[in-house]
Motif scaffolding. Structure first.
Motif, PDB file in Angstrom:
ATOM      1  N   ARG A   2      -2.394  -5.740 -17.524  1.00  0.00           N
ATOM      2  CA  ARG A   2      -1.907  -4.899 -16.554  1.00  0.00           C
ATOM      3  C   ARG A   2      -2.740  -3.830 -16.000  1.00  0.00           C
ATOM      4  NH1 ARG A   2       1.339  -8.543 -18.513  1.00  0.00           N
ATOM      5  NH2 ARG A   2       3.606  -8.107 -18.319  1.00  0.00           N
ATOM      6  N   ARG A  23      -0.126   1.872 -11.497  1.00  0.00           N
ATOM      7  CA  ARG A  23      -1.562   1.445 -11.454  1.00  0.00           C
ATOM      8  C   ARG A  23      -1.880   1.105 -10.023  1.00  0.00           C
ATOM      9  NH1 ARG A  23      -3.448   0.949 -16.525  1.00  0.00           N
ATOM     10  NH2 ARG A  23      -1.674   0.696 -18.053  1.00  0.00           N
ATOM     11  N   ARG A  72      13.603  18.718  -6.294  1.00  0.00           N
ATOM     12  CA  ARG A  72      13.747  18.679  -7.751  1.00  0.00           C
ATOM     13  C   ARG A  72      15.168  18.856  -8.326  1.00  0.00           C
ATOM     14  NH1 ARG A  72       9.297  18.471 -10.219  1.00  0.00           N
ATOM     15  NH2 ARG A  72      10.142  19.515 -12.016  1.00  0.00           N
ATOM     16  N   PRO A  88       3.770  18.804 -14.461  1.00  0.00           N
ATOM     17  CA  PRO A  88       4.308  18.592 -12.953  1.00  0.00           C
ATOM     18  C   PRO A  88       5.896  18.653 -13.511  1.00  0.00           C
ATOM     19  CG  PRO A  88       3.614  16.481 -14.080  1.00  0.00           C
ATOM     20  CD  PRO A  88       3.071  17.560 -14.921  1.00  0.00           C
ATOM     21  N   TYR A  89       6.443  18.411 -14.666  1.00  0.00           N
ATOM     22  CA  TYR A  89       7.907  18.612 -14.695  1.00  0.00           C
ATOM     23  C   TYR A  89       8.181  20.081 -15.057  1.00  0.00           C
ATOM     24  CZ  TYR A  89       7.230  13.704 -14.940  1.00  0.00           C
ATOM     25  OH  TYR A  89       7.074  12.581 -14.541  1.00  0.00           O
ATOM     26  N   LEU A 107       3.646  11.495  -9.727  1.00  0.00           N
ATOM     27  CA  LEU A 107       3.236  12.867 -10.249  1.00  0.00           C
ATOM     28  C   LEU A 107       2.433  12.779 -11.565  1.00  0.00           C
ATOM     29  CD1 LEU A 107       6.958  14.288 -10.105  1.00  0.00           C
ATOM     30  CD2 LEU A 107       4.956  14.745  -8.645  1.00  0.00           C
ATOM     31  N   ALA A 108       2.338  11.655 -12.305  1.00  0.00           N
ATOM     32  CA  ALA A 108       1.748  11.649 -13.342  1.00  0.00           C
ATOM     33  C   ALA A 108       0.317  11.095 -13.136  1.00  0.00           C
ATOM     34  CB  ALA A 108       2.452  10.905 -14.533  1.00  0.00           C
ATOM     35  N   HIS A 109      -0.037  10.243 -12.355  1.00  0.00           N
ATOM     36  CA  HIS A 109      -1.112   9.716 -12.036  1.00  0.00           C
ATOM     37  C   HIS A 109      -1.838   9.835 -10.691  1.00  0.00           C
ATOM     38  CE1 HIS A 109      -0.505   7.560 -16.012  1.00  0.00           C
ATOM     39  NE2 HIS A 109       0.591   7.474 -15.380  1.00  0.00           N
ATOM     40  N   ARG A 168       7.495   9.429 -10.572  1.00  0.00           N
ATOM     41  CA  ARG A 168       7.195   9.932 -11.691  1.00  0.00           C
ATOM     42  C   ARG A 168       5.623   9.262 -11.843  1.00  0.00           C
ATOM     43  NH1 ARG A 168      12.640   9.894 -14.795  1.00  0.00           N
ATOM     44  NH2 ARG A 168      13.555  11.671 -14.125  1.00  0.00           N
ATOM     45  N   ASP A 211      -3.053  19.293  -3.860  1.00  0.00           N
ATOM     46  CA  ASP A 211      -4.534  18.984  -4.269  1.00  0.00           C
ATOM     47  C   ASP A 211      -5.057  17.575  -4.044  1.00  0.00           C
ATOM     48  OD1 ASP A 211      -3.127  17.521  -6.229  1.00  0.00           O
ATOM     49  OD2 ASP A 211      -3.782  18.645  -7.585  1.00  0.00           O
ATOM     50  N   MET A 223      -0.367 -12.085 -11.485  1.00  0.00           N
ATOM     51  CA  MET A 223      -1.371 -11.278 -11.812  1.00  0.00           C
ATOM     52  C   MET A 223      -2.773 -12.103 -12.226  1.00  0.00           C
ATOM     53  SD  MET A 223       0.689  -8.648 -14.626  1.00  0.00           S
ATOM     54  CE  MET A 223       1.224  -7.231 -13.919  1.00  0.00           C
ATOM     55  N   HIS A 247       0.912  22.789  -5.787  1.00  0.00           N
ATOM     56  CA  HIS A 247      -0.660  22.212  -5.910  1.00  0.00           C
ATOM     57  C   HIS A 247      -0.882  21.099  -4.851  1.00  0.00           C
ATOM     58  CE1 HIS A 247      -1.866  24.332  -9.678  1.00  0.00           C
ATOM     59  NE2 HIS A 247      -0.549  24.450  -9.746  1.00  0.00           N
ATOM     60  N   GLN A 298      -9.354   1.109 -15.546  1.00  0.00           N
ATOM     61  CA  GLN A 298      -9.086  -0.011 -14.573  1.00  0.00           C
ATOM     62  C   GLN A 298     -10.320  -1.024 -14.676  1.00  0.00           C
ATOM     63  OE1 GLN A 298      -8.676   0.333 -10.347  1.00  0.00           O
ATOM     64  NE2 GLN A 298      -6.852  -1.083 -10.296  1.00  0.00           N
ATOM     65  N   ALA A 337       6.851  19.371  -5.192  1.00  0.00           N
ATOM     66  CA  ALA A 337       7.026  18.458  -6.256  1.00  0.00           C
ATOM     67  C   ALA A 337       5.898  18.975  -7.473  1.00  0.00           C
ATOM     68  CB  ALA A 337       6.997  17.057  -6.159  1.00  0.00           C
ATOM     69  N   ARG A 338       4.787  19.305  -6.901  1.00  0.00           N
ATOM     70  CA  ARG A 338       3.712  19.679  -7.848  1.00  0.00           C
ATOM     71  C   ARG A 338       3.445  21.175  -8.038  1.00  0.00           C
ATOM     72  NH1 ARG A 338       0.214  15.575  -9.182  1.00  0.00           N
ATOM     73  NH2 ARG A 338      -1.532  17.002  -9.483  1.00  0.00           N
ATOM     74  N   ARG A 339       4.552  21.928  -7.406  1.00  0.00           N
ATOM     75  CA  ARG A 339       4.413  23.211  -7.916  1.00  0.00           C
ATOM     76  C   ARG A 339       3.440  24.028  -7.224  1.00  0.00           C
ATOM     77  NH1 ARG A 339       7.481  24.916 -12.158  1.00  0.00           N
ATOM     78  NH2 ARG A 339       5.976  26.386 -12.981  1.00  0.00           N
ATOM     79  N   TYR A 383      -1.715  20.997 -15.349  1.00  0.00           N
ATOM     80  CA  TYR A 383      -0.274  21.697 -15.489  1.00  0.00           C
ATOM     81  C   TYR A 383       0.830  20.691 -15.792  1.00  0.00           C
ATOM     82  CZ  TYR A 383       0.008  19.863 -10.806  1.00  0.00           C
ATOM     83  OH  TYR A 383      -0.079  18.942  -9.579  1.00  0.00           O
ATOM     84  N   GLU A 402       9.826  -2.051 -17.406  1.00  0.00           N
ATOM     85  CA  GLU A 402       8.692  -1.082 -17.651  1.00  0.00           C
ATOM     86  C   GLU A 402       7.325  -1.388 -17.181  1.00  0.00           C
ATOM     87  OE1 GLU A 402      10.739  -2.627 -19.916  1.00  0.00           O
ATOM     88  OE2 GLU A 402       9.608  -3.240 -21.647  1.00  0.00           O
ATOM     89  N   ASP A 449       4.873   0.377 -14.802  1.00  0.00           N
ATOM     90  CA  ASP A 449       3.654   0.278 -14.880  1.00  0.00           C
ATOM     91  C   ASP A 449       2.761  -0.031 -13.742  1.00  0.00           C
ATOM     92  OD1 ASP A 449       1.700   0.853 -16.856  1.00  0.00           O
ATOM     93  OD2 ASP A 449       1.163  -1.262 -16.720  1.00  0.00           O
ATOM     94  N   LEU A 450       3.171  -1.045 -13.290  1.00  0.00           N
ATOM     95  CA  LEU A 450       2.427  -1.714 -11.887  1.00  0.00           C
ATOM     96  C   LEU A 450       2.664  -0.615 -11.027  1.00  0.00           C
ATOM     97  CD1 LEU A 450       1.162  -4.504 -11.549  1.00  0.00           C
ATOM     98  CD2 LEU A 450       3.298  -5.074 -10.246  1.00  0.00           C
TER      99      LEU A 450
END
Lengths: 136, 245
Positions: free
Chosen positions: A52, B93, B118, A7-8, B146-148, B143, B175, A83, B173, A21, B169-171, A5, B85, B89-90
């Motif tokens: 990264r 990950r 929200r 999430p936004y 939420l994304a990862h 974010r 999970d 790193m 879920h 990874q 936030a995850r509606r 789904y 960025e 990104d870090l």
């Protein structure tokens, strides 16, 4: 790859791809300092994202530069030292590939490498390592 | 008394005490107490840690202490500029050990109100203006979660995600991603306009022995001296307007 789904809250399904990874990324760079900061002057292709993504980063560099020179131009640093786990200085280490702008791809050597008609012994005899041993 | 706390010194010093040896620690935008905390830790503690900041600094040695925690002077002396960025990104990950986040507001258990409701642009309730923003590190890290399904890793930090964080936030879920986030991300509570509250008290019982030794009831002489050197005129302290209730 799978469907999840959004999430936004758009209500639409979105495709998601698990992050990769690698355990270790080994990359070749132009310059490095003793802390492990690394510069890439040419096209970095996948080097940036690989460093990264990986758990550990090993850097092979053409040249060791001073920490001070990195402080003078910190924006040129592609991989910060925190790193990097290990560094090795190997001039011409990307050959027969390219390390721009120091040297280009050695196409004849690559073609010869891909030639499967010759013997393995002849191929190994031409390896740079054998020449280094002869100089030692 | 110089060996006792003010509200301001309590917050800055105890933020600094979150920092652990060899960890990667980030300080974000409009966050002068964490900025001071990182700089204090560099001056007052003997161990090494990686200090990166929103100005792009990596182990910077700034020649002065700026009013803004995103001032480019905070990259002075760096051997690298770590782009924003790259920091986000870090985070996604799991490459961050400790991240000082700006937030709209937090409650005692450490739930970020902006994320729970929200309503990113219009957070509810009273919160010091410096925390009521968006587009900052908290946004990026959240974010990323939420994304990862991973947030920056705050190993063993004091507050933990509240259930509402993930569920709302995850509606609905709640999970595996939330559970994964719970294991990997235990956000520290952000103290603003007062002292840290909520789960900090309970979590203090579970801190490592190293932290237990280092965490003292009163500020050490080196901590006092470090903070004094960072804010010799009391400018930051006056600006913070910390009120104890």
């Amino acid at each position: 790859v799978g469907v999840d789904y959004d999430p936004y809250g758009s209500g639409k399904d979105v495709w998601v791809i698990p992050a990769i990874q690698p355990d270790i990324a080994v990359i070749h760079v132009n310059e490095v300092n003793e802390l492990g900061d690394a510069r890439i002057y040419g096209t970095f292709n996948w080097d940036r994202i690989m460093t990264r993504a990986a758990k550990k980063v090993f850097v092979v560099a053409e040249k060791l530069e001073t920490v001070e020179s990195f402080k003078e131009r910190p924006e040129l640093t592609m991989i910060p030292s925190f790193m990097v786990q290990a560094v090795s200085i190997v001039p011409n280490g990307a050959w027969p590939g390219s390390c721009w702008p120091l040297y280009e791809v050695d196409y004849p050597e690559v073609e010869d490498y891909m030639n499967t008609e010759g013997s393995l012994a002849a191929h190994m005899a031409r390896a740079p390592e054998t020449k280094e041993a002869a100089h030692a | 008394m110089p060996d006792q706390w003010s509200g301001f010194s309590y917050i800055v010093t105890n933020l600094a005490r979150f920092i652990r040896p060899d960890e990667v620690t980030f300080s974000g935008v409009n966050s002068t107490p964490p900025m001071l905390a990182c700089l204090l830790a560099k001056r007052a503690y003997d161990f090494e840690f990686v200090y990166i900041n929103v100005a792009g600094g990596v182990q910077p040695t700034p020649s002065k202490i700026p009013i803004s925690s995103s001032d480019p002077v905070l990259s002075e002396g760096s051997t690298a500029i770590f782009a924003n960025e790259d920091f986000y990104d870090l985070c996604t990950r799991g490459g961050m050990d400790l991240c000082f986040l700006g937030a709209a507001q937090v409650d005692g258990p450490g739930a970020d109100e902006r994320l729970r409701d929200r309503r990113l642009a219009q957070p509810e309730g009273a919160a010091p203006g410096r925390w009521r923003r968006r587009g900052d590190a908290a946004d990026g890290a959240a974010r990323g979660h939420l994304a990862h399904g991973t947030l920056e890793t705050h190993h063993g930090r004091e507050a933990r995600l509240r259930d509402g964080f993930g569920r709302d936030a995850r509606r609905g879920h709640a999970d595996r991603s939330l559970h994964q986030a719970r294991r990997q991300a235990r956000p520290a509570i952000v103290a603003s306009g007062g002292v840290a509250r909520g789960r900090c008290a309970a979590a203090r019982r579970s801190r490592s022995s190293r932290m237990a030794r280092r965490r003292r009831r009163f500020p050490t002489a080196r901590e006092i001296e470090a903070l004094r050197s960072l804010d010799p005129q009391g400018e930051f302290e006056r600006d913070a307007k910390v009120a104890l209730r």
